[in-house]
Motif scaffolding. Structure first.
Motif, PDB file in Angstrom:
ATOM      1  N   ARG A 126       0.851  -1.203   0.000  1.00 27.54           N
ATOM      2  CA  ARG A 126       0.000   0.000   0.000  1.00 27.54           C
ATOM      3  C   ARG A 126       0.885   1.250   0.000  1.00 27.54           C
ATOM      4  O   ARG A 126       1.964   1.245   0.572  1.00 27.54           O
ATOM      5  CB  ARG A 126      -0.902   0.000   1.226  1.00 27.54           C
ATOM      6  N   PHE A 169       0.311   4.454   1.354  1.00 25.86           N
ATOM      7  CA  PHE A 169       0.362   5.414   2.452  1.00 25.86           C
ATOM      8  C   PHE A 169       0.331   4.796   3.852  1.00 25.86           C
ATOM      9  O   PHE A 169       0.830   5.389   4.782  1.00 25.86           O
ATOM     10  CB  PHE A 169      -0.785   6.431   2.311  1.00 25.86           C
ATOM     11  N   TRP A 170      -0.285   3.661   4.017  1.00 25.57           N
ATOM     12  CA  TRP A 170      -0.382   3.076   5.354  1.00 25.57           C
ATOM     13  C   TRP A 170      -0.511   1.567   5.235  1.00 25.57           C
ATOM     14  O   TRP A 170      -0.890   1.046   4.201  1.00 25.57           O
ATOM     15  CB  TRP A 170      -1.565   3.645   6.116  1.00 25.57           C
ATOM     16  N   GLU A 171      -0.193   0.909   6.338  1.00 17.79           N
ATOM     17  CA  GLU A 171      -0.365  -0.542   6.366  1.00 17.79           C
ATOM     18  C   GLU A 171      -1.779  -0.852   6.833  1.00 17.79           C
ATOM     19  O   GLU A 171      -2.267  -0.260   7.788  1.00 17.79           O
ATOM     20  CB  GLU A 171       0.649  -1.188   7.314  1.00 17.79           C
ATOM     21  N   THR A 179      -1.846  -6.215   5.310  1.00 15.24           N
ATOM     22  CA  THR A 179      -0.541  -5.921   4.720  1.00 15.24           C
ATOM     23  C   THR A 179       0.472  -7.016   5.057  1.00 15.24           C
ATOM     24  O   THR A 179       1.112  -7.576   4.163  1.00 15.24           O
ATOM     25  CB  THR A 179      -0.020  -4.545   5.184  1.00 15.24           C
TER      26      THR A 179
END
Length: 195
Positions: free
Chosen positions: A111, A113-115, A119
């Motif tokens: 991803r 921008f963020w987990e 993830t």
């Protein structure tokens, strides 16, 4: 709710003449006839039932259910999976080494921008498929300052047979500094058994 009710559903569908308590371990009493009885649930109009059936029957090796696994993760799916169902689907895809599901795993693993919740499981599944980037991410996590990341990497190293992590596991075993020694030993044993 459905995950809690699924064993009861299985007992009632596959063992109609027995009480719920009389079948303590469904897998001990399982046969292919039971799989056939549950197969119609793959097309159940209630998506929660169909998803639970796909996950269960995939684990039992039913080809029709395995074929449906990648569609559960598709970005084009008309429904949103519960987080625990999505994680289970990712894990099963990795265990079964379904390489045709790699794009869906990659979308979760990397991803921007963020987990998300899937993830890490997606990275482990990709590593099971031999993905070098995922394998490297797990190795790097063995050296993480985050106890959670390192603990997940310890387990994943054993699970996928990541031999390159053996030296780090041995180092952690010699100086566990807060890590579960039994988890480290179990990972090393899995590496030994994979040889």
């Amino acid at each position: 709710f459905l995950h809690d009710a699924l064993p009861i559903l299985i007992v009632e569908l596959c063992f109609p003449n027995s009480s719920r308590d009389s079948v303590s371990n469904v897998s001990d009493a399982w046969d292919s006839g039971n799989t056939r009885k549950l197969q119609p649930l793959l097309e159940d109009p209630d998506r929660r039932v169909a998803v639970a059936a796909i996950l269960l029957l995939s684990r039992l090796g039913l080809a029709a259910a395995i074929d449906k696994l990648p569609t559960l993760l598709s970005s084009k799916a008309s429904y949103k999976l519960e987080p625990q169902d999505e994680e289970a689907a990712v894990e099963i895809i990795g265990q079964l080494r379904l390489s045709h599901a790699k794009p869906e795993l990659e979308r979760r693993a990397w991803r921007r921008f963020w987990e998300g919740a899937t993830t890490w499981p997606a990275r482990v599944a990709l590593a099971q498929l031999g993905d070098p980037r995922a394998r490297q991410a797990i190795l790097q996590s063995l050296y993480s300052n985050s106890p959670l990341k390192c603990a997940r990497a310890i387990e994943a190293t054993g699970k996928i047979g990541l031999e390159e992590g053996r030296a780090r596991l041995q180092c952690l075993l010699a100086n566990p500094s807060g890590y579960d020694v039994e988890t480290i030993r179990a990972a090393l044993e899995r590496l030994d058994s994979a040889k």
